[in-house]
Design an enzyme around this catalytic site. Structure first.
Site, PDB file in Angstrom:
ATOM      1  N   ASP A  49      28.882   0.342  -9.756  1.00 21.94           N
ATOM      2  CA  ASP A  49      28.038   1.523  -9.923  1.00 21.94           C
ATOM      3  C   ASP A  49      28.760   2.574 -10.762  1.00 21.94           C
ATOM      4  O   ASP A  49      28.165   3.233 -11.617  1.00 21.94           O
ATOM      5  CB  ASP A  49      27.689   2.125  -8.559  1.00 21.94           C
ATOM      6  CG  ASP A  49      26.686   1.253  -7.805  1.00 21.94           C
ATOM      7  OD1 ASP A  49      26.286   0.199  -8.359  1.00 21.94           O
ATOM      8  OD2 ASP A  49      26.326   1.608  -6.670  1.00 21.94           O
ATOM      9  N   ASP A  53      27.543   4.223 -14.214  1.00 25.39           N
ATOM     10  CA  ASP A  53      27.338   5.669 -14.375  1.00 25.39           C
ATOM     11  C   ASP A  53      28.083   6.190 -15.601  1.00 25.39           C
ATOM     12  O   ASP A  53      27.580   7.042 -16.334  1.00 25.39           O
ATOM     13  CB  ASP A  53      27.809   6.420 -13.121  1.00 25.39           C
ATOM     14  CG  ASP A  53      26.864   6.182 -11.952  1.00 25.39           C
ATOM     15  OD1 ASP A  53      25.730   5.718 -12.213  1.00 25.39           O
ATOM     16  OD2 ASP A  53      27.253   6.436 -10.803  1.00 25.39           O
ATOM     17  N   SER A  98      -6.351  -6.328  10.590  1.00 21.03           N
ATOM     18  CA  SER A  98      -6.439  -4.899  10.882  1.00 21.03           C
ATOM     19  C   SER A  98      -6.813  -4.737  12.352  1.00 21.03           C
ATOM     20  O   SER A  98      -6.793  -5.707  13.110  1.00 21.03           O
ATOM     21  CB  SER A  98      -7.417  -4.227   9.950  1.00 21.03           C
ATOM     22  OG  SER A  98      -8.693  -4.730  10.181  1.00 21.03           O
ATOM     23  N   LEU A  99      -7.124  -3.551  12.741  1.00 21.15           N
ATOM     24  CA  LEU A  99      -7.378  -3.281  14.161  1.00 21.15           C
ATOM     25  C   LEU A  99      -8.778  -2.731  14.354  1.00 21.15           C
ATOM     26  O   LEU A  99      -9.299  -2.024  13.494  1.00 21.15           O
ATOM     27  CB  LEU A  99      -6.383  -2.230  14.667  1.00 21.15           C
ATOM     28  CG  LEU A  99      -4.911  -2.632  14.707  1.00 21.15           C
ATOM     29  CD1 LEU A  99      -4.035  -1.412  14.945  1.00 21.15           C
ATOM     30  CD2 LEU A  99      -4.685  -3.668  15.799  1.00 21.15           C
ATOM     31  N   GLU A 132       1.775   2.308  21.298  1.00 20.57           N
ATOM     32  CA  GLU A 132       2.659   2.639  20.169  1.00 20.57           C
ATOM     33  C   GLU A 132       1.995   3.674  19.276  1.00 20.57           C
ATOM     34  O   GLU A 132       0.781   3.645  19.117  1.00 20.57           O
ATOM     35  CB  GLU A 132       2.898   1.376  19.309  1.00 20.57           C
ATOM     36  CG  GLU A 132       3.218   0.145  20.101  1.00 20.57           C
ATOM     37  CD  GLU A 132       3.125  -1.140  19.266  1.00 20.57           C
ATOM     38  OE1 GLU A 132       2.907  -1.051  18.041  1.00 20.57           O
ATOM     39  OE2 GLU A 132       3.266  -2.215  19.858  1.00 20.57           O
ATOM     40  N   LYS A 134       0.441   5.086  16.043  1.00 16.72           N
ATOM     41  CA  LYS A 134      -0.143   4.408  14.884  1.00 16.72           C
ATOM     42  C   LYS A 134       0.319   5.147  13.635  1.00 16.72           C
ATOM     43  O   LYS A 134      -0.143   6.256  13.358  1.00 16.72           O
ATOM     44  CB  LYS A 134      -1.674   4.392  14.987  1.00 16.72           C
ATOM     45  CG  LYS A 134      -2.321   3.595  13.875  1.00 16.72           C
ATOM     46  CD  LYS A 134      -3.805   3.433  14.137  1.00 16.72           C
ATOM     47  CE  LYS A 134      -4.490   2.559  13.117  1.00 16.72           C
ATOM     48  NZ  LYS A 134      -4.321   2.940  11.735  1.00 16.72           N
ATOM     49  N   ASP A 136       0.746   6.327   9.944  1.00 14.38           N
ATOM     50  CA  ASP A 136      -0.196   6.420   8.835  1.00 14.38           C
ATOM     51  C   ASP A 136       0.533   6.175   7.519  1.00 14.38           C
ATOM     52  O   ASP A 136       0.846   7.099   6.779  1.00 14.38           O
ATOM     53  CB  ASP A 136      -0.854   7.811   8.847  1.00 14.38           C
ATOM     54  CG  ASP A 136      -2.119   7.830   8.007  1.00 14.38           C
ATOM     55  OD1 ASP A 136      -2.526   6.759   7.515  1.00 14.38           O
ATOM     56  OD2 ASP A 136      -2.697   8.914   7.846  1.00 14.38           O
ATOM     57  N   ARG A 155      -0.215  -5.609   2.215  1.00 10.18           N
ATOM     58  CA  ARG A 155      -1.256  -6.297   2.963  1.00 10.18           C
ATOM     59  C   ARG A 155      -2.295  -6.911   2.016  1.00 10.18           C
ATOM     60  O   ARG A 155      -2.792  -7.988   2.250  1.00 10.18           O
ATOM     61  CB  ARG A 155      -1.924  -5.292   3.907  1.00 10.18           C
ATOM     62  CG  ARG A 155      -3.057  -5.867   4.679  1.00 10.18           C
ATOM     63  CD  ARG A 155      -3.461  -4.907   5.775  1.00 10.18           C
ATOM     64  NE  ARG A 155      -4.514  -5.483   6.556  1.00 10.18           N
ATOM     65  CZ  ARG A 155      -5.805  -5.400   6.260  1.00 10.18           C
ATOM     66  NH1 ARG A 155      -6.170  -4.729   5.195  1.00 10.18           N
ATOM     67  NH2 ARG A 155      -6.702  -5.956   7.007  1.00 10.18           N
ATOM     68  N   TYR A 247       6.543  -3.408  13.819  1.00 10.59           N
ATOM     69  CA  TYR A 247       5.736  -3.441  15.039  1.00 10.59           C
ATOM     70  C   TYR A 247       4.972  -4.744  15.226  1.00 10.59           C
ATOM     71  O   TYR A 247       4.224  -4.901  16.180  1.00 10.59           O
ATOM     72  CB  TYR A 247       4.758  -2.264  15.076  1.00 10.59           C
ATOM     73  CG  TYR A 247       3.881  -2.125  13.844  1.00 10.59           C
ATOM     74  CD1 TYR A 247       2.956  -3.102  13.508  1.00 10.59           C
ATOM     75  CD2 TYR A 247       3.996  -1.010  13.010  1.00 10.59           C
ATOM     76  CE1 TYR A 247       2.171  -2.987  12.372  1.00 10.59           C
ATOM     77  CE2 TYR A 247       3.204  -0.884  11.870  1.00 10.59           C
ATOM     78  CZ  TYR A 247       2.304  -1.885  11.562  1.00 10.59           C
ATOM     79  OH  TYR A 247       1.519  -1.781  10.442  1.00 10.59           O
ATOM     80  N   LYS A 335      -7.917   6.298  17.883  1.00  9.36           N
ATOM     81  CA  LYS A 335      -7.715   7.243  16.794  1.00  9.36           C
ATOM     82  C   LYS A 335      -7.771   8.698  17.277  1.00  9.36           C
ATOM     83  O   LYS A 335      -8.515   9.020  18.200  1.00  9.36           O
ATOM     84  CB  LYS A 335      -8.803   7.049  15.726  1.00  9.36           C
ATOM     85  CG  LYS A 335      -8.868   5.649  15.139  1.00  9.36           C
ATOM     86  CD  LYS A 335      -7.657   5.289  14.313  1.00  9.36           C
ATOM     87  CE  LYS A 335      -7.728   5.823  12.915  1.00  9.36           C
ATOM     88  NZ  LYS A 335      -8.628   5.100  12.031  1.00  9.36           N
ATOM     89  N   CYS A 440     -38.573   6.031  -5.968  1.00 10.77           N
ATOM     90  CA  CYS A 440     -37.170   5.771  -6.287  1.00 10.77           C
ATOM     91  C   CYS A 440     -36.744   6.627  -7.481  1.00 10.77           C
ATOM     92  O   CYS A 440     -37.386   6.570  -8.531  1.00 10.77           O
ATOM     93  CB  CYS A 440     -36.990   4.296  -6.602  1.00 10.77           C
ATOM     94  SG  CYS A 440     -35.353   3.915  -7.232  1.00 10.77           S
ATOM     95  N   CYS A 458     -36.359   1.460  -1.976  1.00  6.37           N
ATOM     96  CA  CYS A 458     -37.077   1.299  -3.229  1.00  6.37           C
ATOM     97  C   CYS A 458     -37.692  -0.095  -3.238  1.00  6.37           C
ATOM     98  O   CYS A 458     -37.055  -1.073  -2.849  1.00  6.37           O
ATOM     99  CB  CYS A 458     -36.078   1.455  -4.375  1.00  6.37           C
ATOM    100  SG  CYS A 458     -36.644   0.729  -5.906  1.00  6.37           S
ATOM    101  N   CYS A 464     -35.590  -2.476 -10.620  1.00  4.89           N
ATOM    102  CA  CYS A 464     -34.871  -1.205 -10.422  1.00  4.89           C
ATOM    103  C   CYS A 464     -33.448  -1.353 -10.951  1.00  4.89           C
ATOM    104  O   CYS A 464     -32.656  -2.126 -10.416  1.00  4.89           O
ATOM    105  CB  CYS A 464     -34.849  -0.844  -8.944  1.00  4.89           C
ATOM    106  SG  CYS A 464     -33.873   0.625  -8.623  1.00  4.89           S
TER     107      CYS A 464
END
Ligand code: IVH
Length: 718
Positions: A49, A53, A98-99, A132, A134, A136, A155, A247, A335, A440, A458, A464
């Protein structure tokens, strides 16, 4: 180790003439680039390193002395190695799921009840859950082989994620990061799953740096974490202090414990960061108490969480509970309530969806809700605007919504923002009641509301333009054909393009026939260069072969979502058989109808929708044109090694060793089809005490009958 490039003896930079500096500058830039690549992409640096440098300092000093040498976007502007074109894909050997969500205490109680019911556990029988926080952030799967980190993947869609190995490796040195090597006696193969996130203080720092650089700031820590991980240039990832909590897991050659809590504790012992707040709960009351405590501590944790996750602790019970569609039966996410803000409803826009549904959308004065700017919110349907809920009962005390109203909006996670309330005192005196359109707005055809339905639709169908465009958008969406470079915008462009119109799915594939004429036409258009056209055509070509379940989903038959499409694909195996069945049903064939209906989770609604779809000439034409362009792969064969694979099984009477749901789920896992009624196609009837008419039918058709014990013996070990 490769030889170091020969370098002339160094003169102090300040003494370099312009010619000497010019001669040294280019090779030095190349040398630095190569070291960057070795360090960040190959993980095999050939210099220390400190030596690196020193080289970089010299390079920068040369450019400071002779600024003309500096090329925009050149080596000194880069933080590290040149980014690769894009991320490679990694197929998860075990899907990343997912949950399901719980929003109230009652939902949590119902979740626990459903687990007990499935397992046949009495209310007093002990049942432990882990609780646990959750996190984010964004989930990531880390694969270790013989203790060494060999791959890291996002994922993605749950089956295939992006290869972010190089980026994740940059998280190694930091406390709370990801170890490159596991400590102790970790099994041969460990796929550790968890959340990558950015702490509050680090988030503030990252944004301060963005500000200083004149770059866009991130809306919240999760976006910042995702933006930092999904960087083609790993040195940017390296400069962002990402952290990890383990987890969950995917493939494991051996499990270190027989409980959720025990496995995560082992992860901790192997040197992976785990959340210290996770705990075990023996009752709903303890789960809810944990939730309240975490909710109270939320602001002081130092990282974002959006709820609490409960998981059945015993792994044998998790195994028995299994999954429904994309989420485990043994876990749920409780949640936190959504964040809210007050703003003004400036307008109501009507969008016309794929099925013709007219959906009102609130155009809001932009407001920040939980760190994200919100300017649109769904208004669901015309009743919602009037103050009537889905059950016909008043909502918001029956107060309607009017343009000009001051409203409360809320946002929870990735859910579309909602308008939850009106502040009536602030209503402008001239605000008029909203009149929902009865034609519509896209095609002018009448928009009708069927009795008992909340949605006005419609009637234009293929006349359409909005319905057609939405249909095409669905067709190319991520879980359907997922054509890279052909997103919502491009679909609209091609739909409206007079030279290369895409008005039906098959047009996408005829467009991509790489004849010189199409290529030329397209590359002359604004926004399309030769390379982008070639890439687009290649992406389309790549999708000429498509798995059956994706194809069925892509057709956009009403009520046939991803899960239903997968069930249908597995049930019929091939497009030929599926199409034949659909056409037969559309033609009024009762036996074909009953057969489709007999599949688990498929009911009248789906069968009717399929009949309607395949009964319409324009859909048949669309499907015929499309299938000519494609190769549709047969559905993934259910497990074939088990003795019941491919068999149709009916459970009847009461079961004593497992619940009906569990029996069904187990049979399906082993590749059997579970049916609710006995017919000539039934292979096995499993009969418990109290079995009645189905037993008689089995005798009539000569179907094999066995009791629960015989069934369990048959499938034991499968
Ligand atoms: S378990 C099969 N545990 O939440 C179980 N997920 O909404 C898979 N998440 O995709 C997930 N904290 O990204 C689990 N303690 C936790 C979690 C957690 C955050 C995320 C994860 C998952 C999402 C589902």
């Amino acid at each position: 180790m490769p030889k170091k490039p020969a370098r002339p003896p160094e003169k102090p930079v300040a003494e370099l003439t312009i010619d000497e500096a010019t001669a040294e500058h280019g090779p030095l830039a190349a040398e630095l680039a190569e070291h960057d690549r070795r360090y960040h992409q190959l993980d095999a640096p050939t210099i220390s390193d400190a030596a690196y440098d020193a080289l970089r300092r010299r390079f920068v000093a040369i450019e400071e002395l002779y600024p003309d040498l500096k090329a925009p976007g050149g080596e000194s502007d880069k933080v590290g190695a040149a980014p690769s074109e894009k991320f490679a894909k990694i197929r998860h050997r075990v899907p990343m799921l997912s949950l399901n969500n719980a929003f109230s205490d009652q939902d949590v109680e119902d979740f626990v009840k459903s687990v007990r019911r499935f397992l046949g556990l009495a209310a007093e029988a002990p049942l432990t859950f882990t609780a646990e926080p959750k996190i984010d952030g964004l989930s990531c799967s880390l694969r270790y082989e013989r203790g060494e980190l060999v791959a890291a993947a996002t994922r993605g869609d749950g089956s295939v994620g992006e290869d972010v190995t190089v980026n994740v490796r940059t998280m190694a040195r930091r406390a709370g990061g990801v170890p490159l090597k596991l400590k102790g006696d970790a099994p041969e193969v460990c796929e550790i799953r968890g959340e990558i996130y950015l702490g509050h203080a680090d988030f503030a720092e990252v944004n301060a740096r963005q500000r200083a650089l004149g770059e866009r700031e991130f809306a919240n820590p999760r976006n910042a974490a995702a933006g930092s991980l999904r960087q083609l240039d790993p040195t940017i990832t390296a400069s962002r202090p990402l952290r990890f909590f383990a987890y969950s897991w995917g493939e494991m050659s051996a499990l270190p414990a027989d409980t959720q809590n025990g496995v995560v504790a082992a992860f901790g012992a192997w040197g992976l960061p785990t959340n210290p707040l996770s705990t075990r709960c023996a009752s709903v009351a303890e789960m809810l108490a944990f939730y309240r405590r975490i909710e109270a501590e939320r602001a002081s944790l130092g990282y974002d969480i959006d709820g609490v996750v409960y998981k059945v602790d015993r792994l044998d019970l998790q195994q028995r509970l299994g999954f429904v569609s994309r989420a485990p039966r043994w876990a749920t996410a409780h949640k936190f309530p959504a964040e809210r803000a007050v703003t003004v409803l400036q307008d109501i826009e009507i969008q016309v969806g794929r099925t013709g549904a007219l959906t009102p959308v609130a155009k809001l004065k932009p407001v920040t809700v939980g760190g994200v700017v919100v300017s649109n919110a769904t208004l669901h349907n015309e009743d919602f605007i009037k103050g009537i809920g889905g059950d016909g009962q008043p909502i918001r005390d029956g107060i309607d919504l009017r343009i000009g109203d001051t409203v409360t909006v809320q946002r929870a996670g990735d859910v579309i923002p909602q308008v939850v309330n009106v502040i009536l005192e602030k209503r402008p005196p001239d605000a008029a009641a909203y009149v929902f359109p009865t034609v519509c707005p896209a095609c002018g055809n009448p928009a009708l509301r069927e009795p008992g339905e909340a949605v006005r639709r419609c009637t234009g169908e293929f006349a359409c333009p909005n319905q057609v465009v939405e249909h095409l958008r669905h067709f190319v969406s991520r879980r359907a054909f997922d054509i890279e470079g052909l997103g919502e915008k491009q679909i609209e462009f091609f739909f409206n393009d007079p030279d290369l119109p895409v008005r039906a799915p098959a047009d996408i594939f005829t467009l991509a026939k790489r004849d010189a004429a199409n290529l030329k036409k397209l590359k002359d258009k604004e926004g399309f260069g030769e390379t982008s056209v070639r890439n687009l055509f290649a992406a389309i070509e790549a999708r000429r072969t498509i798995p059956l379940e994706r194809f069925i989903f892509a057709l956009g038959v009403r009520h046939v979502g991803e899960t239903t499409a997968t069930i249908l694909a597995r049930a019929y195996g091939s497009w030929k058989d599926f199409e034949a069945a659909c056409l037969a049903i559309a033609g009024g064939d009762e036996a074909a109808r009953e057969d489709m209906d007999s599949h688990d989770q498929i009911g009248e609604t789906v069968v009717d929708a399929v009949a309607k779809y395949f009964g319409a000439d324009h859909n048949r034409a669309l499907v015929d044109a499309l299938t000519k362009e494609l190769t549709i792969l047969d559905a993934e064969k259910p497990q074939t090694e088990s003795p019941v694979a491919g068999k149709t099984v009916v459970f009847t009477g009461s079961l004593e060793r497992m619940t009906r749901d569990e029996a069904k789920a187990m049979a399906e896992r082993l590749g059997a089809k579970v049916s609710g009624s006995v017919s000539k196609k039934t292979d096995i009837v499993v009969a418990g005490p109290g079995a009645g008419s189905k037993l008689a039918k089995a005798a009539e058709f000569g179907v094999q009958v066995m009791d629960e014990d015989a069934w369990l013996t048959l499938v034991a070990g499968a």
